[in-house]
Design a protein around this motif. Structure first.
Motif, PDB file in Angstrom:
ATOM      1  N   SER A  90      20.664  84.346   1.073  1.00 12.59           N
ATOM      2  CA  SER A  90      20.188  83.367  -0.441  1.00 12.59           C
ATOM      3  C   SER A  90      20.167  81.546  -0.025  1.00 12.59           C
ATOM      4  O   SER A  90      19.040  81.154  -1.237  1.00 12.59           O
ATOM      5  CB  SER A  90      21.951  83.007  -1.090  1.00 12.59           C
ATOM      6  OG  SER A  90      22.096  84.184  -0.976  1.00 12.59           O
TER       7      SER A  90
ATOM      8  N   ARG B 173      31.595  81.777  -5.425  1.00  8.26           N
ATOM      9  CA  ARG B 173      30.552  80.893  -4.158  1.00  8.26           C
ATOM     10  C   ARG B 173      31.282  79.946  -3.203  1.00  8.26           C
ATOM     11  O   ARG B 173      30.877  80.854  -1.672  1.00  8.26           O
ATOM     12  CB  ARG B 173      30.032  80.124  -5.077  1.00  8.26           C
ATOM     13  CG  ARG B 173      29.949  78.673  -5.056  1.00  8.26           C
ATOM     14  CD  ARG B 173      29.905  77.365  -5.863  1.00  8.26           C
ATOM     15  NE  ARG B 173      29.809  76.592  -6.005  1.00  8.26           N
ATOM     16  CZ  ARG B 173      29.672  75.666  -5.700  1.00  8.26           C
ATOM     17  NH1 ARG B 173      29.113  75.353  -4.718  1.00  8.26           N
ATOM     18  NH2 ARG B 173      30.276  74.404  -6.172  1.00  8.26           N
TER      19      ARG B 173
ATOM     20  N   GLU C 254      32.159  93.596   1.301  1.00 10.88           N
ATOM     21  CA  GLU C 254      30.706  93.191   0.312  1.00 10.88           C
ATOM     22  C   GLU C 254      29.949  92.874   1.362  1.00 10.88           C
ATOM     23  O   GLU C 254      29.070  93.645   1.178  1.00 10.88           O
ATOM     24  CB  GLU C 254      31.374  91.950  -0.781  1.00 10.88           C
ATOM     25  CG  GLU C 254      31.601  92.518  -2.626  1.00 10.88           C
ATOM     26  CD  GLU C 254      31.519  94.495  -2.954  1.00 10.88           C
ATOM     27  OE1 GLU C 254      30.163  94.221  -2.781  1.00 10.88           O
ATOM     28  OE2 GLU C 254      32.262  95.491  -3.392  1.00 10.88           O
TER      29      GLU C 254
ATOM     30  N   GLU D 183      28.769  84.233  -5.457  1.00 15.13           N
ATOM     31  CA  GLU D 183      28.512  84.140  -6.678  1.00 15.13           C
ATOM     32  C   GLU D 183      29.032  85.607  -7.570  1.00 15.13           C
ATOM     33  O   GLU D 183      29.719  85.322  -8.955  1.00 15.13           O
ATOM     34  CB  GLU D 183      27.330  83.856  -7.094  1.00 15.13           C
ATOM     35  CG  GLU D 183      27.529  82.346  -7.022  1.00 15.13           C
ATOM     36  CD  GLU D 183      25.423  81.447  -7.222  1.00 15.13           C
ATOM     37  OE1 GLU D 183      25.183  82.148  -8.493  1.00 15.13           O
ATOM     38  OE2 GLU D 183      25.355  80.532  -6.185  1.00 15.13           O
ATOM     39  N   GLN D 184      28.355  86.903  -7.786  1.00 15.85           N
ATOM     40  CA  GLN D 184      28.544  88.126  -8.529  1.00 15.85           C
ATOM     41  C   GLN D 184      30.139  88.839  -8.460  1.00 15.85           C
ATOM     42  O   GLN D 184      30.797  89.127  -9.272  1.00 15.85           O
ATOM     43  CB  GLN D 184      27.833  88.742  -7.881  1.00 15.85           C
ATOM     44  CG  GLN D 184      26.726  89.253  -7.783  1.00 15.85           C
ATOM     45  CD  GLN D 184      25.508  90.448  -6.725  1.00 15.85           C
ATOM     46  OE1 GLN D 184      26.459  90.955  -6.224  1.00 15.85           O
ATOM     47  NE2 GLN D 184      23.988  89.664  -7.161  1.00 15.85           N
ATOM     48  N   LEU D 185      31.382  87.754  -7.315  1.00 19.16           N
ATOM     49  CA  LEU D 185      32.107  88.106  -6.940  1.00 19.16           C
ATOM     50  C   LEU D 185      32.888  87.225  -8.072  1.00 19.16           C
ATOM     51  O   LEU D 185      34.600  86.855  -8.622  1.00 19.16           O
ATOM     52  CB  LEU D 185      32.537  88.555  -5.877  1.00 19.16           C
ATOM     53  CG  LEU D 185      32.096  89.131  -4.790  1.00 19.16           C
ATOM     54  CD1 LEU D 185      32.736  88.693  -3.512  1.00 19.16           C
ATOM     55  CD2 LEU D 185      32.389  90.350  -5.142  1.00 19.16           C
ATOM     56  N   GLY D 186      32.493  86.028  -8.557  1.00 16.89           N
ATOM     57  CA  GLY D 186      33.264  85.075  -9.245  1.00 16.89           C
ATOM     58  C   GLY D 186      33.898  83.864  -8.424  1.00 16.89           C
ATOM     59  O   GLY D 186      33.903  82.979  -9.161  1.00 16.89           O
TER      60      GLY D 186
ATOM     61  N   ASP E  77      24.295  85.173  -3.234  1.00 15.82           N
ATOM     62  CA  ASP E  77      23.973  85.204  -4.816  1.00 15.82           C
ATOM     63  C   ASP E  77      25.638  86.265  -4.044  1.00 15.82           C
ATOM     64  O   ASP E  77      26.339  86.845  -6.086  1.00 15.82           O
ATOM     65  CB  ASP E  77      22.610  86.425  -4.119  1.00 15.82           C
ATOM     66  CG  ASP E  77      22.240  85.234  -4.118  1.00 15.82           C
ATOM     67  OD1 ASP E  77      21.742  84.019  -4.469  1.00 15.82           O
ATOM     68  OD2 ASP E  77      21.013  86.101  -4.200  1.00 15.82           O
ATOM     69  N   ILE E  78      25.605  87.092  -3.095  1.00 15.04           N
ATOM     70  CA  ILE E  78      27.126  87.853  -3.482  1.00 15.04           C
ATOM     71  C   ILE E  78      28.482  87.653  -4.097  1.00 15.04           C
ATOM     72  O   ILE E  78      28.958  88.090  -4.624  1.00 15.04           O
ATOM     73  CB  ILE E  78      27.290  88.550  -1.793  1.00 15.04           C
ATOM     74  CG1 ILE E  78      25.970  90.118  -1.802  1.00 15.04           C
ATOM     75  CG2 ILE E  78      28.364  89.590  -1.751  1.00 15.04           C
ATOM     76  CD1 ILE E  78      25.847  89.686  -0.349  1.00 15.04           C
TER      77      ILE E  78
ATOM     78  N   TYR F 293      27.044  95.593   2.207  1.00 13.63           N
ATOM     79  CA  TYR F 293      26.274  95.381   1.890  1.00 13.63           C
ATOM     80  C   TYR F 293      25.400  95.397   2.728  1.00 13.63           C
ATOM     81  O   TYR F 293      24.151  96.171   2.802  1.00 13.63           O
ATOM     82  CB  TYR F 293      25.525  93.145   1.882  1.00 13.63           C
ATOM     83  CG  TYR F 293      23.978  93.286   1.765  1.00 13.63           C
ATOM     84  CD1 TYR F 293      23.103  93.684   0.430  1.00 13.63           C
ATOM     85  CD2 TYR F 293      23.394  92.920   2.703  1.00 13.63           C
ATOM     86  CE1 TYR F 293      22.163  93.195   0.367  1.00 13.63           C
ATOM     87  CE2 TYR F 293      22.151  92.618   2.412  1.00 13.63           C
ATOM     88  CZ  TYR F 293      21.364  92.337   1.525  1.00 13.63           C
ATOM     89  OH  TYR F 293      19.747  92.269   0.917  1.00 13.63           O
TER      90      TYR F 293
END
Length: 181
Positions: free
Chosen positions: A96, A124, A172, A119-122, A116-117, A176
């Motif tokens: 990232s 950082r 995650e 942040e997708q999980l809410g 990025d992962i 990934y």
């Protein structure tokens, strides 16, 4: 079995926590372990790294010159630790924020967009757990469940509300890489 791991990045990325968590999980599972933190005088943004050794017999020395594994969260850490990983070792890279790929061909490189992962999980702040999950998916010296148990037992009570996010980030990171193979 002895596995030597260096985790490195900027202060504030959870580097020392990730290493300490590995050491707790190893200890809780009856393994020998060492954890040596190292950080600059800055609170956030300075350099931070730690060395973790996990073994099934007594550890002769906590000093690691050429780790089997390097988990790097930023470009300066990649530049510093890529040359030191043992041939045949593993380099887990936070793609990232690192703008180059590893150059060595004699090691396994796992590129993980951890920020990025996370942040997708809410959150950082979970990038360190994403990287830990990715590492364990590549070299299962401990199970994800062992790390989750160590989180439950060693994370201060006031932070237990973060347990589900940490668990999700670990899984995650592992998922990934499983999907990339």
């Amino acid at each position: 079995m002895q596995t030597e791991i260096i985790i490195a990045g900027f202060g504030g990325q959870g580097i020392l926590f990730a290493g300490q968590l590995l050491a707790y999980a190893a200890m809780d599972n009856g393994l020998e372990t060492t954890w040596i933190p190292s950080y600059g005088p800055e609170m956030r943004g300075g350099t931070a790294n730690c060395t973790v050794i996990i073994a099934d017999e007594e550890i002769g020395s906590p000093v690691v010159r050429n780790p089997q594994v390097a988990i790097v969260m930023n470009r300066p850490s990649l530049d510093k630790y890529e040359p030191l990983v043992k041939p045949g070792g593993l380099l887990v890279v936070n793609s990232s924020i690192i703008d180059r790929t590893p150059e060595r061909k004699d090691i396994q490189a796992a590129l993980v967009p951890a920020n990025d992962i996370a942040e997708q999980l809410g959150d950082r702040r979970m990038a360190n757990m994403v990287m830990l999950g990715a590492f364990l998916a590549n070299l299962p010296v401990l199970s994800i469940e062992a790390i989750e148990k160590a989180l439950q037992e060693h994370l201060p009570e006031r932070h237990h509300k973060l347990l589900p996010k940490n668990y999700q980030a670990l899984r995650e990171g592992a998922r990934y890489l499983a999907e990339k193979v």
